[in-house]
Each structure stands twice: as structure tokens, then as C-alpha cells.
Design a protein around this motif. Structure first.
Motif, short mmCIF file in Angstrom:
data_model
loop_
_atom_site.label_atom_id
_atom_site.label_comp_id
_atom_site.label_asym_id
_atom_site.label_seq_id
_atom_site.Cartn_x
_atom_site.Cartn_y
_atom_site.Cartn_z
N LEU A 70 -3.67 5.23 6.08
CA LEU A 70 -3.94 3.69 6.44
C LEU A 70 -5.49 3.37 6.47
O LEU A 70 -5.73 2.19 5.98
CB LEU A 70 -3.50 3.69 8.02
CG LEU A 70 -3.59 2.33 8.69
CD1 LEU A 70 -2.68 1.26 7.90
CD2 LEU A 70 -2.87 2.44 10.21
N LEU A 71 -6.47 4.30 7.00
CA LEU A 71 -7.68 3.86 7.14
C LEU A 71 -8.08 3.65 5.43
O LEU A 71 -8.76 2.61 5.25
CB LEU A 71 -8.41 5.01 7.53
CG LEU A 71 -8.40 5.02 8.95
CD1 LEU A 71 -9.16 6.40 9.49
CD2 LEU A 71 -9.17 3.89 9.72
N ARG A 72 -7.65 4.33 4.50
CA ARG A 72 -7.85 4.16 3.18
C ARG A 72 -7.68 2.64 2.72
O ARG A 72 -8.28 2.13 1.89
CB ARG A 72 -7.43 5.44 2.13
CG ARG A 72 -8.08 5.48 0.96
CD ARG A 72 -7.55 6.64 0.24
NE ARG A 72 -7.53 7.78 0.87
CZ ARG A 72 -6.96 8.84 1.06
NH1 ARG A 72 -5.71 8.67 0.64
NH2 ARG A 72 -6.97 9.92 1.93
N SER A 73 -6.39 2.41 3.11
CA SER A 73 -5.71 1.09 2.67
C SER A 73 -6.66 0.06 3.10
O SER A 73 -6.75 -1.15 2.76
CB SER A 73 -4.21 1.08 2.91
OG SER A 73 -3.50 1.89 2.69
N LEU A 74 -7.24 0.20 4.48
CA LEU A 74 -8.02 -0.92 4.88
C LEU A 74 -9.68 -0.78 4.43
O LEU A 74 -10.49 -0.99 4.98
CB LEU A 74 -8.27 -0.44 6.54
CG LEU A 74 -6.60 -0.92 7.05
CD1 LEU A 74 -6.68 -0.66 8.81
CD2 LEU A 74 -6.45 -2.41 6.97
N HIS A 83 0.72 -1.26 0.05
CA HIS A 83 0.24 -0.05 0.20
C HIS A 83 0.75 1.19 -0.05
O HIS A 83 0.40 2.40 0.12
CB HIS A 83 -0.87 -0.07 1.40
CG HIS A 83 -2.04 -1.10 0.94
ND1 HIS A 83 -3.10 -1.11 0.32
CD2 HIS A 83 -1.87 -2.39 1.70
CE1 HIS A 83 -4.01 -2.15 0.52
NE2 HIS A 83 -3.18 -2.93 1.31
N GLU A 84 2.14 1.02 -0.36
CA GLU A 84 3.10 2.21 -0.15
C GLU A 84 3.00 2.99 0.93
O GLU A 84 2.92 4.23 0.94
CB GLU A 84 3.07 3.19 -1.50
CG GLU A 84 3.04 2.42 -2.77
CD GLU A 84 2.92 3.06 -4.04
OE1 GLU A 84 2.52 4.10 -3.96
OE2 GLU A 84 3.41 2.48 -5.05
N LEU A 85 3.08 2.37 2.11
CA LEU A 85 2.97 3.25 3.49
C LEU A 85 4.26 3.21 4.23
O LEU A 85 5.02 1.98 4.01
CB LEU A 85 1.91 2.42 4.20
CG LEU A 85 0.55 2.55 4.00
CD1 LEU A 85 -0.45 1.66 4.66
CD2 LEU A 85 -0.11 4.16 3.93
N PRO A 86 4.93 3.97 4.86
CA PRO A 86 5.96 3.91 5.43
C PRO A 86 5.78 3.09 6.72
O PRO A 86 5.47 3.19 7.62
CB PRO A 86 6.45 5.50 5.83
CG PRO A 86 5.09 6.17 6.09
CD PRO A 86 4.24 5.36 5.04
N TYR A 87 6.79 1.99 6.59
CA TYR A 87 6.64 1.08 7.63
C TYR A 87 6.86 1.37 8.94
O TYR A 87 6.21 1.29 9.81
CB TYR A 87 7.45 -0.06 7.01
CG TYR A 87 7.74 -1.20 8.21
CD1 TYR A 87 6.73 -2.39 8.40
CD2 TYR A 87 9.06 -1.40 8.94
CE1 TYR A 87 6.80 -3.01 9.52
CE2 TYR A 87 9.05 -2.41 9.98
CZ TYR A 87 8.15 -3.22 10.23
OH TYR A 87 7.97 -4.15 11.00
N THR A 88 8.25 2.16 8.99
CA THR A 88 8.63 2.68 10.33
C THR A 88 7.43 3.62 10.94
O THR A 88 7.30 3.55 12.33
CB THR A 88 9.75 3.39 10.30
OG1 THR A 88 10.72 2.70 9.70
CG2 THR A 88 10.22 3.76 11.60
#
Length: 102
Positions: free
Chosen positions: A40-44, A14-19
């Protein structure tokens, strides 16, 4: 729900920053990250709009697009909180019939 060790691949997908997501999860970020939380909510699959009430407020609020988005969020949140994956009624019934009786 993500299993142990699947967060990194979820973030990559989802191209989110893991850290930053780990910091959000552990509540260890130094400042609020409302846009990260919205991504993050949009990814869910939970659509939200970032708003400020009152307009000069420092803390943002999230407005859910509709009742279905709010219900989806509440269901996912409860499943994360209870550490059990959300199941539909048909999946739950099928899983219950396959489980051996104690």
C-alpha cells in the motif's frame, strides 16, 4: 487523497485486495499484514524496506529509503488525518486567491 467511494477503484488500479485494505483501514484484520502495508505504501509512492529489529522480533518495522520518502509519508498521513488533500504551495496560493472572502 481518495474521495468517498474511490477506494475500490484505487485497489483495482494497484492490484491490492480491496477487502484486506478496508480491514487495514478499519483496524479489523485478525493479524498484522506488514507486506500488505508495504504494498500500500509503495502504491502511494512511499518506498520502504521491511526490517526486524532485533532480528528475532515478532513485529516488523519499516525503514524509509530516504528523507524524501519519510517526508512524503508524513505529509500524506497528516492530510488523511485532517481529511484535507495535500496541496503544494503554488496550488494552495492559487486556491486561496480564488476563494471568496468571508
Amino acid at each position: 487523497m481518495l474521495g468517498k467511494g474511490e477506494l475500490k477503484s484505487f485497489c483495482e488500479q494497484h492490484e491490492l485486495p480491496y477487502t484486506s485494505i478496508v480491514g487495514l483501514k478499519n483496524n479489523s484484520l485478525k493479524r498484522e499484514q506488514p507486506r500488505l502495508l508495504q504494498r500500500l505504501l509503495r502504491s502511494l509512492d512511499v518506498a520502504t524496506e521491511l526490517i526486524r529489529i532485533p532480528p528475532n522480533s515478532v513485529s516488523p518495522r519499516f525503514l524509509f529509503a530516504n528523507l524524501e520518502a519519510l517526508t512524503t509519508f508524513q505529509t500524506q498521513f497528516k492530510s488523511f488525518d485532517s481529511n484535507t488533500p495535500p496541496l503544494s504551495d503554488s496550488e494552495h496560493a492559487a486556491g486561496a486567491s480564488e476563494s471568496p472572502a468571508p
